[in-house]
Design an enzyme around this catalytic site. Structure first.
Site, short mmCIF file in Angstrom:
data_model
loop_
_atom_site.label_atom_id
_atom_site.label_comp_id
_atom_site.label_asym_id
_atom_site.label_seq_id
_atom_site.Cartn_x
_atom_site.Cartn_y
_atom_site.Cartn_z
N ARG A 168 6.28 6.73 -13.93
CA ARG A 168 6.82 6.85 -12.56
C ARG A 168 8.27 6.40 -12.62
NH1 ARG A 168 3.19 4.47 -10.11
NH2 ARG A 168 3.88 2.33 -9.81
N GLU A 183 11.19 5.36 -9.78
CA GLU A 183 11.33 5.11 -8.33
C GLU A 183 12.70 4.53 -8.01
OE1 GLU A 183 8.64 2.14 -6.70
OE2 GLU A 183 8.90 2.98 -4.69
N HIS A 240 6.28 -0.62 2.76
CA HIS A 240 5.92 0.68 3.34
C HIS A 240 6.31 0.55 4.81
CE1 HIS A 240 2.74 1.32 -0.05
NE2 HIS A 240 3.97 1.35 -0.47
N GLU A 262 9.83 8.49 -5.62
CA GLU A 262 9.04 7.93 -6.72
C GLU A 262 7.95 8.86 -7.25
OE1 GLU A 262 6.29 4.79 -5.46
OE2 GLU A 262 7.25 4.80 -3.51
N HIS A 313 -0.19 10.89 -5.70
CA HIS A 313 0.36 10.20 -4.53
C HIS A 313 1.54 10.98 -3.96
CE1 HIS A 313 3.79 8.60 -6.84
NE2 HIS A 313 2.94 8.24 -7.78
N ASP A 360 6.92 -1.58 -11.93
CA ASP A 360 7.20 -1.33 -10.51
C ASP A 360 7.32 -2.71 -9.87
OD1 ASP A 360 7.23 -0.68 -7.83
OD2 ASP A 360 5.53 0.71 -7.93
N TYR A 401 0.42 10.95 -14.24
CA TYR A 401 -0.56 9.96 -14.73
C TYR A 401 -1.72 10.73 -15.38
CZ TYR A 401 2.17 7.73 -11.07
OH TYR A 401 3.22 7.30 -10.28
N HIS A 445 -1.98 0.98 -8.85
CA HIS A 445 -1.72 -0.38 -8.40
C HIS A 445 -2.26 -1.40 -9.41
CE1 HIS A 445 -1.27 1.16 -4.00
NE2 HIS A 445 -0.19 1.35 -4.73
N ASP A 505 12.25 -1.84 -3.96
CA ASP A 505 11.04 -1.23 -4.53
C ASP A 505 11.49 -0.27 -5.63
OD1 ASP A 505 8.58 -0.15 -5.02
OD2 ASP A 505 8.31 0.76 -3.04
N ASP A 563 -8.56 -25.07 2.36
CA ASP A 563 -7.57 -25.40 3.38
C ASP A 563 -6.13 -25.27 2.84
OD1 ASP A 563 -7.72 -27.46 1.62
OD2 ASP A 563 -7.85 -29.06 3.11
N HIS A 568 8.24 6.69 0.69
CA HIS A 568 7.95 6.08 1.99
C HIS A 568 9.22 5.44 2.52
CE1 HIS A 568 7.89 2.30 -0.34
NE2 HIS A 568 7.20 2.98 -1.23
N1 GLY Z 1 5.43 -0.69 -5.12
C1 GLY Z 1 4.77 -0.03 -4.06
C2 GLY Z 1 5.19 1.34 -3.93
O1 GLY Z 1 5.89 1.87 -4.78
O2 GLY Z 1 4.94 1.98 -2.94
MN MN Z 2 7.12 0.74 -6.11
MN MN Z 3 7.37 2.61 -3.35
#
Ligand code: GLY
Ligand code: MN
Ligand code: MN
Length: 441
Positions: free
Chosen positions: A413, A415, A361, A385, A350, A260, A389, A243, A271, A39, A354
């Site tokens: 990466r 970003e 997102h 980004e 990827h 990230d 990898y 992730h 982000d 709960d 976005h």
């Molecule tokens: N941190 C999530 C992304 O880069 O989309």
């Molecule tokens: Mn990110």
């Molecule tokens: Mn992102």
């Protein structure tokens, strides 16, 4: 920080929505209260559409927009004041304060929704609604819709269609107002400080979660709501897991550290990703791949221009990466064919970014149709980004060269968050260094 989106701006958004509705009714549900365990509840996080239209930050509420209704065009249902419930679970605005804050034509206790909702639906030719995580409420909307459709036989009116409300709001949410950008810039400023702090702290022997803790401490200390998404602090080959959120490995000399992480201010999200060597020195392979990702990111950012199709910046990143892979012998064959057949995807799997806003997102279609990409427009915010990898033991597509071990275990990466401006773009996150020389000690 006080919310810079003022009452007039919420009212203007609702006016734009009402104008689009005509003979239709739109329903928006607040986010459900998520349960952590048994709960115990998670901190409440409002639904982004709901917040965009009201700035109202409580669960258990519903918005109804019915421009065709004789008396009330904008109606709210909220949790009523209740001393006992508020003693346990926190303050509620209640009917009167909700009315004053949000300027609704009528506000009712949520318990009256079932009884009152048909009044706002029976003249509508369609219902706009975004099915959400609250399955009970999804069922409520369908129940009312079915009943009114049956009634159409006798009354001659009632909604025939149920449509996704995204088409009403997504386009508006995509273009950020000055007040929205002010909030986003605040989220970015705090996140930038946290990244710069992380870079000064990182050293062999620390654990990933210790870096995470310092960053999230900074977020809260500076007044952010908290992380915008689970922070990724990934050292060594953990960086090859897109992730990765366990964040429990000890940093080793020779590692790259991919972070990230971004914070959320008044529901607007930063982000940001940076990758740097924990001991201040890139190995030759790390340096080569880092420079390639940075070149891809630079090319991608240059493509974020008003009028360019959304896909152009992904294409720019992929083109640069594939050139680099061919030069390094990590891919072989004809460039155009490798891109068309996506034969680079074992190294870069990827997309390049976005929309960013109230959702990390963020909403808004990337395409108008199967063939046609949306064009960039001033006021949109995107992430840029790209990454590389190369997980240990990586398998390669048929016909492609095996990857020598010296390249394996490297994940990178970079970003940034980029605002489309009338003249081109503005990189909002530039204050976190990303040139290799700036990351070397
Ligand atoms: N941190 C999530 C992304 O880069 O989309
Ligand atoms: Mn990110
Ligand atoms: Mn992102």
């Amino acid at each position: 920080m006080p919310n810079p989106v003022r009452a007039e701006e919420y009212a203007q958004r609702r006016a734009q929505l009402l104008e689009k509705l005509g003979q239709s009714t739109a329903i928006f549900r607040s986010a459900p209260q998520a349960i952590m365990h048994n709960d115990v509840e998670y901190n409440f996080r409002q639904d982004s559409d709901f917040y965009y239209l009201t700035g109202f930050d409580e669960p258990g509420a519903v918005l109804v927009f019915a421009p065709h209704h004789g008396e009330h065009q904008f109606v709210m249902f909220v949790r009523p004041k209740d001393v006992k419930a508020e003693t346990w679970s926190g303050r509620r605005k209640g009917v009167d304060l909700a009315k004053a804050q949000c300027g609704a034509d009528a506000v009712f206790p949520i318990q009256e929704l079932d009884e009152k909702l048909p009044d706002y639906l029976k003249q509508a030719d369609r219902i706009y609604y975004r099915f959400g995580q609250d399955e009970g409420f999804n069922a409520t909307v369908i129940r009312h819709w079915r009943k009114l459709m049956r009634g159409r036989q006798r009354h001659g009116t009632g909604p025939m269609a149920l449509e996704h409300s995204g088409q009403l709001l997504d386009g508006l949410r995509l273009i950020k107002s000055p007040a929205e950008l002010e909030t986003l810039r605040r989220a970015i400023a705090i996140s930038v400080e946290a990244h710069n702090l992380a870079r000064t702290l990182a050293k062999p022997g620390l654990y990933e979660y210790q870096i995470q803790a310092e960053m999230e401490y900074h977020f809260r200390r500076q007044g952010a709501m908290g992380p915008a998404y689970p922070s990724i602090v990934a050292s060594g080959d953990n960086a090859c897991i897109l992730h990765y959120v366990e964040n429990n490995r000890q940093l080793q000399a020779g590692d790259l550290l991919l972070i990230d992480a971004g914070c959320c201010v008044d529901y607007y999200n930063a982000d940001i990703t940076r990758t740097f060597p924990v001991d201040g020195r890139f190995s030759p392979e790390q340096a080569i791949l880092y420079d390639l990702v940075l070149a891809a990111q630079t090319a991608a950012i240059a493509a974020v221009q008003p009028g360019n199709p959304f896909n152009s910046y992904h294409d720019a990143a992929v083109s640069t990466l594939v050139d680099g892979f061919l030069e390094l012998g990590l891919l072989q064959g004809d460039k155009a064919e490798l891109i068309k057949e996506e034969k680079y995807k074992h190294l870069y799997m990827h997309r390049t970014g976005h929309w960013l806003g109230l959702d990390v997102h963020d909403v808004g279609s990337y395409k108008h149709s199967a063939e046609e990409w949306r064009q960039f427009q001033a006021g949109q915010v995107v992430t840029v980004e790209p990454g590389i990898y190369i997980r240990p033991g990586i398998e390669v597509p048929e016909g492609q060269p095996a990857i020598p071990e010296r390249w394996q275990g490297i994940g990178i990466r970079i970003e940034d968050d980029v605002l489309v401006t009338p003249e081109g773009n503005e990189v909002l996150t530039l204050a976190v260094p990303k040139q290799r020389a700036e990351l070397e000690q």
